[in-house]
Design a protein around this motif. Sequence first.
Motif, PDB file in Angstrom:
ATOM      1  N   ARG A  11       0.828  -1.217   0.000  1.00  0.00           N
ATOM      2  CA  ARG A  11       0.000   0.000   0.000  1.00  0.00           C
ATOM      3  C   ARG A  11       0.859   1.262   0.000  1.00  0.00           C
ATOM      4  O   ARG A  11       0.616   2.206  -0.750  1.00  0.00           O
ATOM      5  CB  ARG A  11      -0.917   0.027   1.226  1.00  0.00           C
ATOM      6  N   ASP A  38       0.947   4.013  -3.003  1.00  0.00           N
ATOM      7  CA  ASP A  38       0.671   5.445  -2.816  1.00  0.00           C
ATOM      8  C   ASP A  38       1.750   6.285  -3.499  1.00  0.00           C
ATOM      9  O   ASP A  38       1.462   7.283  -4.151  1.00  0.00           O
ATOM     10  CB  ASP A  38       0.674   5.810  -1.321  1.00  0.00           C
ATOM     11  N   TRP A  39       2.995   5.851  -3.339  1.00  0.00           N
ATOM     12  CA  TRP A  39       4.101   6.607  -3.924  1.00  0.00           C
ATOM     13  C   TRP A  39       4.128   6.464  -5.438  1.00  0.00           C
ATOM     14  O   TRP A  39       4.476   7.401  -6.143  1.00  0.00           O
ATOM     15  CB  TRP A  39       5.427   6.177  -3.290  1.00  0.00           C
ATOM     16  N   ARG A  49       1.977   8.924  -6.961  1.00  0.00           N
ATOM     17  CA  ARG A  49       2.569  10.265  -6.979  1.00  0.00           C
ATOM     18  C   ARG A  49       3.699  10.400  -7.999  1.00  0.00           C
ATOM     19  O   ARG A  49       4.142  11.499  -8.295  1.00  0.00           O
ATOM     20  CB  ARG A  49       3.091  10.607  -5.587  1.00  0.00           C
ATOM     21  N   GLN A  66      -0.537  14.778  -3.040  1.00  0.00           N
ATOM     22  CA  GLN A  66      -1.830  14.658  -2.377  1.00  0.00           C
ATOM     23  C   GLN A  66      -1.805  15.033  -0.897  1.00  0.00           C
ATOM     24  O   GLN A  66      -2.810  14.969  -0.226  1.00  0.00           O
ATOM     25  CB  GLN A  66      -2.369  13.239  -2.537  1.00  0.00           C
TER      26      GLN A  66
END
Length: 164
Positions: free
Chosen positions: A140, A144-145, A148, A163
């Motif tokens: 996870r 998320d990275w 980005r 974000q």
Amino acid sequence: MQSVTELLAHALAIETEAGERYAELAAQMQAHNNEEVAALFRRLAVIEGKHAEHIRARAGALALPALPPWEYRWRDPEAPETAEFDRIDYLTSAHEALLVAKHNEQRAVEFFDGIARNAPDPQVRTMAAELADDERGHVRLVSDWLARHPQIERDDPDPPVSQD
Ligand code: ZN
């Protein structure tokens, strides 16, 4: 996977390998002046290192069996499943580095999930399920990275807005 000792030996090998690879990825991102992603990989190296310590503590006086390295080495997502990972020195984009990390974290999840489902010993199943959850947390984090850093930064004319 028959015993807690055997599971701990595999877990220790996986966490140690991951810790070393994250330290390499951090150095690599640093060399490419991507301090932000270098910091993430340093954080992951610390997380996996602590994991390894925790497993060693859990093993206590148990003598963990030595494992053949091919069972747990990181692999390159673009290479055949049997090939070991040897490309870290050439990775230049955060996106590529994160993809490699995600691939290997997912392999760890699948490995522990398989044991959690199939091991005959309930104690082994419980411990494997916990380890799979930890690795899912890493997937996870890396995902998320990746969101980005969706593509090679220097070719991206319209970089995504952070974000946080
Ligand atoms: Zn992990």
